[in-house]
Enzyme design. Sequence first.
Site, mmCIF file in Angstrom:
data_model
loop_
_atom_site.group_PDB
_atom_site.id
_atom_site.type_symbol
_atom_site.label_atom_id
_atom_site.label_comp_id
_atom_site.label_asym_id
_atom_site.label_seq_id
_atom_site.Cartn_x
_atom_site.Cartn_y
_atom_site.Cartn_z
ATOM 1 C CG ASP A 139 -0.243 20.149 -5.732
ATOM 2 O OD1 ASP A 139 0.470 19.271 -5.201
ATOM 3 O OD2 ASP A 139 -1.070 20.826 -5.105
ATOM 4 C CE LYS A 162 6.287 21.176 -2.461
ATOM 5 N NZ LYS A 162 5.305 20.995 -1.377
ATOM 6 C CG ASN A 163 4.216 17.516 -2.548
ATOM 7 O OD1 ASN A 163 4.888 18.276 -1.842
ATOM 8 N ND2 ASN A 163 3.187 17.932 -3.245
ATOM 9 C CB CYS A 219 -0.393 27.894 3.646
ATOM 10 S SG CYS A 219 -1.319 26.736 2.657
ATOM 11 N NE ARG A 251 -2.853 22.480 3.176
ATOM 12 C CZ ARG A 251 -1.679 22.581 2.536
ATOM 13 N NH1 ARG A 251 -1.232 23.757 2.189
ATOM 14 N NH2 ARG A 251 -0.956 21.509 2.283
ATOM 15 N NE ARG A 309 7.167 26.450 1.062
ATOM 16 C CZ ARG A 309 6.141 26.295 1.901
ATOM 17 N NH1 ARG A 309 5.256 27.246 2.039
ATOM 18 N NH2 ARG A 309 5.994 25.176 2.579
HETATM 19 C C1 EPZ Z 1 -0.466 17.293 0.077
HETATM 20 O O1 EPZ Z 1 -0.903 18.224 1.048
HETATM 21 C C2 EPZ Z 1 0.544 18.049 -0.771
HETATM 22 N N1 EPZ Z 1 1.670 18.472 0.068
HETATM 23 C C3 EPZ Z 1 -0.114 19.267 -1.413
HETATM 24 O O2 EPZ Z 1 0.857 19.898 -2.249
HETATM 25 C C4 EPZ Z 1 -1.276 18.779 -2.272
HETATM 26 O O3 EPZ Z 1 -1.932 19.895 -2.837
HETATM 27 C C5 EPZ Z 1 -2.254 17.983 -1.409
HETATM 28 O O4 EPZ Z 1 -1.564 16.887 -0.768
HETATM 29 C C6 EPZ Z 1 -3.405 17.415 -2.215
HETATM 30 O O5 EPZ Z 1 -2.907 16.592 -3.232
HETATM 31 C C7 EPZ Z 1 2.619 17.559 0.392
HETATM 32 O O6 EPZ Z 1 2.549 16.400 0.007
HETATM 33 C C8 EPZ Z 1 3.757 18.053 1.238
HETATM 34 P P1 EPZ Z 1 -4.465 16.711 2.022
HETATM 35 P P2 EPZ Z 1 -1.817 17.697 2.290
HETATM 36 O O7 EPZ Z 1 -4.300 16.286 3.433
HETATM 37 O O8 EPZ Z 1 -1.398 16.340 2.679
HETATM 38 C C9 EPZ Z 1 -8.205 18.500 4.198
HETATM 39 C C10 EPZ Z 1 2.090 21.676 -3.151
HETATM 40 O O9 EPZ Z 1 1.779 22.672 -3.800
HETATM 41 N N2 EPZ Z 1 -7.636 17.945 5.444
HETATM 42 O O10 EPZ Z 1 -4.624 15.667 0.968
HETATM 43 O O11 EPZ Z 1 -1.821 18.765 3.320
HETATM 44 C C11 EPZ Z 1 -7.382 19.642 3.641
HETATM 45 O O12 EPZ Z 1 -7.716 20.860 4.260
HETATM 46 C C12 EPZ Z 1 1.235 21.248 -1.955
HETATM 47 O O13 EPZ Z 1 3.085 20.938 -3.389
HETATM 48 C C13 EPZ Z 1 -8.435 17.924 6.583
HETATM 49 O O14 EPZ Z 1 -9.597 18.344 6.562
HETATM 50 O O15 EPZ Z 1 -3.252 17.656 1.612
HETATM 51 C C14 EPZ Z 1 -7.736 19.630 2.171
HETATM 52 O O16 EPZ Z 1 -8.948 20.346 1.988
HETATM 53 C C15 EPZ Z 1 0.064 22.183 -1.727
HETATM 54 N N3 EPZ Z 1 -7.908 17.416 7.741
HETATM 55 C C16 EPZ Z 1 -7.984 18.130 1.889
HETATM 56 O O17 EPZ Z 1 -8.149 17.503 3.163
HETATM 57 C C17 EPZ Z 1 -6.632 16.921 7.810
HETATM 58 O O18 EPZ Z 1 -6.216 16.449 8.893
HETATM 59 C C18 EPZ Z 1 -6.818 17.468 1.192
HETATM 60 O O19 EPZ Z 1 -5.655 17.754 1.943
HETATM 61 C C19 EPZ Z 1 -5.841 16.952 6.639
HETATM 62 C C20 EPZ Z 1 -6.361 17.456 5.475
#
Ligand code: EPZ
Length: 425
Positions: free
Chosen positions: A313, A30-31, A123, A128, A405
């Site tokens: 995850d 998915k990711n 979420c 996020r 999902r």
């Molecule tokens: C991706 O989410 C994945 N989703 C998530 O999978 C996964 O848990 C996550 O990466 C971490 O590996 C997809 O790829 C669609 P991040 P993403 O930006 O990109 C903070 C699942 O279950 N952050 O790496 O949203 C954020 O709040 C899902 O398949 C900011 O502060 O994750 C988090 O604490 C859940 N500002 C940390 O960074 C931003 O602009 C890591 O988030 C963006 C993120």
Amino acid sequence: MDNSGQNNNERIFITGGEKLYGKVNISGAKNAALPLMALSLIINEDFKLSNVPDLADTRLMLKLLNDLGIKSIWKNGHVNFNGIAQIDEASYELVRQMRASILILGPLLASQGSAKVPLPGGCAIGSRPIDLHVMVMEALGANIKFDSGFIIGSVPSEGLRGGKINFPKISVGATESAIMTAVLAKGQTIISNAAQEPEIVDIVTCLNKAGANIVGEGSNTIIINGVEELKKLQHEVLADRIEAGSFAIAASITMGDIEIKNIIPKYLESFLKALENTGSKVEIYKNSINICAYKRPLPYNIFTEEHPGFPTDLQAQYMTLMSIADGECEIRENIFENRFMHVPELIRMGARISVKNQTATVTGVNNLKASKVMASDLRASMCLILGGLAALGTSEVDGIYHLDRGYENLEGKLSDLGANIRRSR
Ligand code: EPZ
């Protein structure tokens, strides 16, 4: 029906205690599929993706892209994209259902010169934020403002230009945004403190096949030399390491023996090391792994980290395994601020877990008890299904639209391995 078009009343019943044996073929990730599909906004003709998992989230992403004017045909895991976006405003109705919708902002800006994308919601697992995505767009010369819940981006007449992007914290999505926005910008972009997830490697592999000029993927520094245009190409979506890890835990928690096929084992290295330390037998082959267990797992402390560390995850699923371990362990969540929503539901199943700040202390019990539980998010739903597989008696997992999902044909795959599982309204 809930917003994602899923039937909100569906639930899964599992009668636990069966050992799982056999082989399972892992679906596309998915990711990886979600950002790859967003590339259809900048690869304008004959972009063919294969091994696309049929999920609520990939269906939603397709609707979002079609809504913008991208044409597509989806058949047996193959999605063919053609055409360019006809409008620059993404539908609020669709964006608010999926966080990953933010991934269309960069490619839409790069292709249209303007973009109006609703702020994606938070979420269950956290607020996020998207500040790092905005930082990327501004570093590449776009003007970004916010108005009535929309992100409104515009590109100066001279177009996007390469720049330096130094992430203050590692973000998978923002790294993907940077790559997908910089690939057609004029000049060079250097991304420092980049995420190293395998899904990012898959996106770069796909873009370089289309004529992009990107190096460093999979490391913390990625260099992109902008190109004029991207050409038609075919690409197979990377296998889902999180689905693979979920099935590995299904083997361990039922003390079964499962061959998990069509994966790249090295992408699960940290997780498999932890699983071995709980006493499971892990055999690694070229494109598959074999997991078996003969006794109750041993406790083993883990903490989640960006790749190549233990994936956040798989934290919830691992917690289910540790809830029947022969002793006590600690599980620390370092990525998301609220990713312990599954704890109260596991406690309803008889688990003994206490949470302090970002650390859960799990004291293993002999058996979980079959119960009626409610899924709160995608990975929590898998954690509860794993609990149902281990618990004696019949469990009922509600809120399984979360599950749909991110897991393709889960009941079918688990039934083929001997699980007593069914879905009903
Ligand atoms: C991706 O989410 C994945 N989703 C998530 O999978 C996964 O848990 C996550 O990466 C971490 O590996 C997809 O790829 C669609 P991040 P993403 O930006 O990109 C903070 C699942 O279950 N952050 O790496 O949203 C954020 O709040 C899902 O398949 C900011 O502060 O994750 C988090 O604490 C859940 N500002 C940390 O960074 C931003 O602009 C890591 O988030 C963006 C993120």
